[in-house]
Design a protein around this motif. Structure first.
Motif, mmCIF file in Angstrom:
data_model
loop_
_atom_site.group_PDB
_atom_site.id
_atom_site.type_symbol
_atom_site.label_atom_id
_atom_site.label_comp_id
_atom_site.label_asym_id
_atom_site.label_seq_id
_atom_site.Cartn_x
_atom_site.Cartn_y
_atom_site.Cartn_z
ATOM 1 N N ARG A 295 10.201 50.389 71.528
ATOM 2 C CA ARG A 295 11.536 50.318 71.838
ATOM 3 C C ARG A 295 11.923 49.131 72.905
ATOM 4 N NH1 ARG A 295 14.177 56.077 71.841
ATOM 5 N NH2 ARG A 295 12.774 57.143 70.186
ATOM 6 N N PHE A 296 13.286 48.518 72.558
ATOM 7 C CA PHE A 296 13.583 47.542 73.400
ATOM 8 C C PHE A 296 15.098 47.191 73.571
ATOM 9 C CE2 PHE A 296 12.902 45.797 69.177
ATOM 10 C CZ PHE A 296 13.935 44.951 69.099
ATOM 11 N N THR A 297 15.471 46.473 74.636
ATOM 12 C CA THR A 297 16.922 46.332 74.707
ATOM 13 C C THR A 297 17.283 45.096 74.417
ATOM 14 O OG1 THR A 297 16.961 47.853 76.169
ATOM 15 C CG2 THR A 297 18.789 46.592 76.356
ATOM 16 N N THR A 298 18.381 44.983 73.651
ATOM 17 C CA THR A 298 19.258 43.452 73.558
ATOM 18 C C THR A 298 20.544 43.325 74.034
ATOM 19 O OG1 THR A 298 19.786 44.104 71.363
ATOM 20 C CG2 THR A 298 17.950 42.913 71.250
ATOM 21 N N PHE A 299 21.019 42.183 74.529
ATOM 22 C CA PHE A 299 22.352 41.861 74.880
ATOM 23 C C PHE A 299 23.068 41.067 73.926
ATOM 24 C CE2 PHE A 299 19.966 43.989 78.448
ATOM 25 C CZ PHE A 299 20.821 44.616 79.079
ATOM 26 N N GLU A 300 24.200 41.088 73.654
ATOM 27 C CA GLU A 300 25.081 40.374 72.826
ATOM 28 C C GLU A 300 26.146 39.958 73.726
ATOM 29 O OE1 GLU A 300 27.986 41.198 69.144
ATOM 30 O OE2 GLU A 300 25.922 41.983 69.274
ATOM 31 N N ARG A 301 26.362 38.630 74.071
ATOM 32 C CA ARG A 301 27.246 37.878 74.941
ATOM 33 C C ARG A 301 28.195 37.053 74.269
ATOM 34 N NH1 ARG A 301 24.998 40.054 78.956
ATOM 35 N NH2 ARG A 301 23.589 39.469 80.631
#
Length: 158
Positions: free
Chosen positions: A37-43
């Motif tokens: 599992r991993f986290t991504t950010f959308e900006r």
């Protein structure tokens, strides 16, 4: 989205949330191959348009140049630093919302003149004399008369 661990291209979004600041979307993902599992950010990515100079050269927008032009015109004038910051922000917002990838330096100059006319009439005349390349006294008189007419029009409507 590729998995950062095994580079597999099939990842599943498990959870989506707006960040605490409200300026990004946080997505929790799981790799279909390695199960990590991993986290991504959308900006949002906004970029200022490229400035095309009179000679055709292209250059990146530089807030320091804009601020420097305003400061030079406003030198020894009674204008608060906050007002200058607001003028810079206003010009930058107009550039961003123009939706253009390139703008002529003349467009930026016109935006600067609008802000200076609002902030300080003397600074406006200073900037206009250089920007419009005044060559004789008549051009100065016309610019002063233009500012004077606007001022009288505002007083009459008050």
């Amino acid at each position: 989205m590729k998995c950062p661990f095994c580079q597999h291209e099939d990842t599943q979004v498990l959870e989506t949330r707006v960040s605490e600041e409200g300026d990004a979307i946080r997505r929790r993902r799981r790799c279909g191959k390695c199960d990590k599992r991993f986290t991504t950010f959308e900006r949002v990515e906004l970029s200022m348009p490229i400035i095309v100079k009179k000679n055709g050269m292209r250059t990146e927008y530089a807030a320091s140049k804009l601020r420097g032009s305003l400061m030079l015109a406003l030198r020894k004038r009674p204008v608060a630093a906050e007002s200058i910051d607001m003028a810079v922000s206003s010009i930058e917002e107009k550039l961003l919302t123009s939706g253009l990838r390139e703008v002529d330096s003349g467009f930026v100059g016109e935006l600067v003149m609008q802000e200076l006319k609002r902030l300080d009439k003397v600074a406006y005349i200073r900037f206009a004399s250089v920007y419009k390349n005044f060559e004789d006294l008549n051009e100065f008189q016309e610019a002063i008369a233009e500012v004077g007419h606007e001022r009288k029009g505002r007083k009459a409507s008050s």
